[in-house]
Design a protein around this motif. Structure first.
Motif, mmCIF file in Angstrom:
data_model
loop_
_atom_site.group_PDB
_atom_site.id
_atom_site.type_symbol
_atom_site.label_atom_id
_atom_site.label_comp_id
_atom_site.label_asym_id
_atom_site.label_seq_id
_atom_site.Cartn_x
_atom_site.Cartn_y
_atom_site.Cartn_z
ATOM 1 N N ALA A 33 21.482 4.710 32.785
ATOM 2 C CA ALA A 33 20.469 3.981 33.340
ATOM 3 C C ALA A 33 19.409 4.777 33.722
ATOM 4 N N ARG A 34 19.517 6.038 33.996
ATOM 5 C CA ARG A 34 18.321 6.864 34.495
ATOM 6 C C ARG A 34 17.530 7.217 33.346
ATOM 7 N N GLY A 36 17.319 5.507 30.333
ATOM 8 C CA GLY A 36 16.672 4.561 29.791
ATOM 9 C C GLY A 36 17.768 4.033 28.576
ATOM 10 N N ASP A 37 18.891 4.572 28.460
ATOM 11 C CA ASP A 37 19.988 4.196 27.472
ATOM 12 C C ASP A 37 20.474 2.784 27.411
ATOM 13 N N LEU A 38 20.276 1.864 28.790
ATOM 14 C CA LEU A 38 20.588 0.762 28.976
ATOM 15 C C LEU A 38 19.552 -0.295 28.666
ATOM 16 N N ARG A 42 16.272 -1.223 33.112
ATOM 17 C CA ARG A 42 17.467 -0.310 33.640
ATOM 18 C C ARG A 42 18.196 -0.834 34.789
ATOM 19 N N PHE A 46 21.939 -2.132 35.144
ATOM 20 C CA PHE A 46 23.161 -1.438 36.026
ATOM 21 C C PHE A 46 23.639 -2.644 36.943
ATOM 22 N N ASP A 124 13.115 4.710 39.118
ATOM 23 C CA ASP A 124 13.641 6.123 39.176
ATOM 24 C C ASP A 124 14.021 6.273 40.405
#
Length: 158
Positions: A33-34, A36-38, A42, A46, A124
């Motif tokens: 999530a941090r 940005g892969d989700l 984000r 999550f 973030d």
């Protein structure tokens, strides 16, 4: 004695599901999530994952508490709480209480709303703080599990 074996098996299985989930969130989901892969949202991603797991975690925490209490009662081992060599039993109760309060009181009544609002303003910062908190919870849990397994097999720090 079959009831004790069943209670211990339920206890361990529920701990595996509960703390395994904490490890997955801490080591995989939050870093993703941090980064940005989700996806672009984000926080929403999550929260969707967390919402699906929180029900499983609540059930697992309830099973751990009930099976642990049953074993304490059935084996009549309350006196262990007076002995330093059984520090891991205190740790188990402490970790269980922390998670029970978080999952059943703090998260649904306070933390979810605050995290959501913070995440909209500063994704973030919100995700970083959440990951730090999860690292603390995971570390406490792993030390407790290690101590409980080793201590139940006769290993003692004292």
């Amino acid at each position: 004695m079959n009831d004790i074996i069943a209670a211990r098996a339920i206890h361990v299985l529920a701990v595996v599901i509960w703390i395994g989930g904490v490890a997955m969130i801490t080591l995989s989901v939050l870093p993703a999530a941090r980064r940005g892969d989700l996806g672009p949202n984000r926080i929403a991603a999550f929260e969707a994952i967390e919402r699906r797991f929180s029900g499983h975690a609540r059930i697992a925490v309830l099973l751990v508490g009930l099976s642990g209490l049953y074993m304490l009662y059935r084996l009549d081992i309350w006196a262990r709480f007076r002995l330093a060599e059984f520090w891991w039993m205190h740790a188990m109760v402490f970790v269980w209480l922390v998670f029970a309060i978080l999952l059943f009181i703090a998260e649904p009544l306070i933390l979810h709303r605050r995290f959501h609002e913070w995440g909209r303003r500063d994704p973030d910062g919100a995700l970083a703080a959440l990951q730090r908190g999860h690292w603390v919870l995971l570390a406490l849990s792993l030390v407790t599990i290690f101590g409980a397994v080793a201590g139940s097999q006769g290993w003692s720090l004292f």
